[in-house]
Motif scaffolding. Structure first.
Motif, mmCIF file in Angstrom:
data_model
loop_
_atom_site.group_PDB
_atom_site.id
_atom_site.type_symbol
_atom_site.label_atom_id
_atom_site.label_comp_id
_atom_site.label_asym_id
_atom_site.label_seq_id
_atom_site.Cartn_x
_atom_site.Cartn_y
_atom_site.Cartn_z
ATOM 1 N N ASP A 1 6.839 -0.394 -6.083
ATOM 2 C CA ASP A 1 5.513 0.212 -5.972
ATOM 3 C C ASP A 1 4.671 -0.513 -4.924
ATOM 4 O OD1 ASP A 1 6.133 2.077 -7.876
ATOM 5 O OD2 ASP A 1 5.180 0.990 -9.539
ATOM 6 N N ALA A 2 4.713 -1.851 -4.939
ATOM 7 C CA ALA A 2 3.956 -2.620 -3.950
ATOM 8 C C ALA A 2 4.513 -2.394 -2.553
ATOM 9 C CB ALA A 2 3.993 -4.109 -4.304
ATOM 10 N N GLN B 1 2.500 2.457 3.201
ATOM 11 C CA GLN B 1 1.391 3.346 3.522
ATOM 12 C C GLN B 1 0.310 2.628 4.322
ATOM 13 O OE1 GLN B 1 0.546 4.555 -0.560
ATOM 14 N NE2 GLN B 1 1.265 6.621 -0.101
ATOM 15 N N LEU B 2 0.023 1.395 3.962
ATOM 16 C CA LEU B 2 -0.999 0.637 4.677
ATOM 17 C C LEU B 2 -0.536 0.287 6.091
ATOM 18 C CD1 LEU B 2 -2.239 -1.706 1.799
ATOM 19 C CD2 LEU B 2 -3.462 0.223 2.819
ATOM 20 N N GLN C 1 -4.189 -6.455 -0.537
ATOM 21 C CA GLN C 1 -4.474 -5.127 -1.086
ATOM 22 C C GLN C 1 -3.384 -4.626 -2.029
ATOM 23 O OE1 GLN C 1 -6.345 -2.090 1.381
ATOM 24 N NE2 GLN C 1 -6.388 -3.525 3.096
ATOM 25 N N VAL C 2 -2.150 -5.107 -1.849
ATOM 26 C CA VAL C 2 -1.057 -4.640 -2.724
ATOM 27 C C VAL C 2 -0.634 -5.694 -3.731
ATOM 28 C CG1 VAL C 2 -0.220 -3.081 -0.941
ATOM 29 C CG2 VAL C 2 0.804 -5.344 -1.142
ATOM 30 N N ARG D 1 3.317 0.974 -1.313
ATOM 31 C CA ARG D 1 1.894 0.903 -0.962
ATOM 32 C C ARG D 1 1.719 0.156 0.363
ATOM 33 N NH1 ARG D 1 -2.676 2.995 -0.009
ATOM 34 N NH2 ARG D 1 -4.504 1.688 -0.394
#
Length: 398
Positions: free
Chosen positions: A192-193, A199-200, A217-218, A196
């Motif tokens: 999941d991290a 995406q960043l 942020q993650v 994410r």
């Protein structure tokens, strides 16, 4: 519909007996080899039965494929059966020792982590690499528009099958290749991290990399984000672009930029699903810059052009998107390239004073645009539509 690939012209150049064609899934590796080697024996290790045969008795599999008869053999997704590589090594070494013709074996793979490990352990000094990316703007030609580039990227299936929904295609691609293949094979457990962070990173394509900020942020360390980016780079999904700098100039920014190799995938990860809002957004410029960077990488890897790409940026704000060092027949040279998301209102770009001082050989700039016509903007600056960028680079290096 078959879209000719630039790499096809270079597959016959002199190489070692094991030829390894690498590239992300769905970039067109199998289709390219099928076009280039129509009479080759094809062995797909995606087939579970063939994979078991390769694992249990690799010598028998190669023998039945015709390697002893001198036939060209294509081992598709060969990294799924690493037992094959020791047998390939033995046959190459036997042929060399006995003065016989070396076997012609093509190896393909989407997972660079597994493939590189097998080649490194068994085929060092016996294998040549060829890299295939998704379609370039040069290869697509009139088959694509700026809307296509942004929403479909360069994935061949999205042009062969216009009825496919790009959003669904990319969502499936992330689940099947990025998440299950790339991340799992690299031992990434924080999926999941990782997704994410992916995406960043896509949101920052074309900008300076700040792994620490993304990590915060993650919920992971910046070093972890850097390791994840190493994995993405190994699989030709996203890469770092290093700045040009010398130890004599302390005004130069030394932080790398991050770019995705396929602009369509980057746009999808940013959340864009329709062209209108995307093209009117602040992200249109960085995404087009990402497209230009990808075109440079494809010109290098698909056309065998000797290009070394970096960027120029000073702490005072002087900047050039891409510095391209060429090594042609007439000797080394430099080209300064700016990506401009505009067609009609395109201004000339001058070489920054700091860059001219550091590299006096740079005397011209190319301003790459989504379309329009090639034209002189000044005595030292030329507008070049992105479809012509590869052509102009090839002409420059002749």
């Amino acid at each position: 519909m078959w879209i000719p690939r630039d790499l096809g012209e270079f597959l016959d150049r002199p190489a070692l007996p094991a030829r390894v064609l690498v590239g992300p899934r769905q970039s067109g590796k199998s289709s390219l080899l099928a076009q280039h080697l129509p009479n080759a024996m094809w062995v797909s290790l995606d087939d579970i039965q063939l994979r078991r045969r390769a694992q249990d008795d690799p010598a028998l599999l190669l023998e039945s494929a015709g390697v002893a008869e001198g036939k060209a053999i294509i081992l598709d997704e060969a990294a799924l059966a690493p037992e094959l590589f020791a047998e390939i090594k033995r046959r190459i070494d036997d042929a060399r020792r006995e003065g016989r013709r070396e076997p012609s074996i093509w190896i393909t793979g989407s997972n660079r982590h597994l493939l590189d490990q097998s080649v490194r352990e068994s085929l060092a000094g016996r294998a040549s690499y060829f890299s295939l990316h998704t379609l370039s703007a040069h290869e697509l030609g009139d088959h694509a528009s700026i809307t296509d580039w942004m929403l479909r990227g360069g994935f061949p299936e999205l042009y062969v099958r216009r009825d496919l929904d790009p959003a669904q295609y990319f969502a499936d691609y992330v689940r099947t290749f990025v998440e299950k293949d790339v991340a799992a094979s690299a031992g990434i457990q924080q999926i999941d991290a990782f997704l994410r962070a992916l995406q960043l990173l896509a949101a920052r394509t074309g900008t300076l990399l700040n792994a620490t900020d993304i990590g915060q942020q993650v919920g992971v360390k910046g070093q972890t984000v850097s390791l994840w980016l190493d994995t993405l780079q190994r699989n030709a999904l996203a890469v770092r672009l290093q700045p040009f700098h010398t130890n004599l100039n302390k005004r130069i920014v030394k932080t790398p930029k991050v770019y995705f190799m396929d602009v369509g995938l980057a746009a999808h990860l940013q959340g864009w699903r329709t062209a209108g809002p995307l093209l009117a957004s602040p992200q249109a410029g960085p995404l087009f810059e990402t497209l230009v960077f990808g075109e440079l990488m494809r010109a290098r890897d698909h056309c065998g052009l000797p290009l070394d790409v970096s960027f120029w940026r000073t702490k005072e704000g002087e900047e050039i998107d891409f510095l391209v060092r060429t090594n042609g027949a007439s000797g080394p040279g430099w080209i300064a390239i700016e990506a401009k998301f505009s067609i009609q209102q395109v201004d000339a770009v001058a070489v920054p004073a700091s860059l001219a001082k550091a590299i006096p050989e740079i005397r011209e700039t190319w301003v790459v645009t989504p379309g329009g016509t090639e034209q002189a903007l000044s005595a030292t600056s030329t507008q070049i539509p992105i479809r012509l960028l590869t052509t102009r680079l090839r002409e420059k290096l002749q």
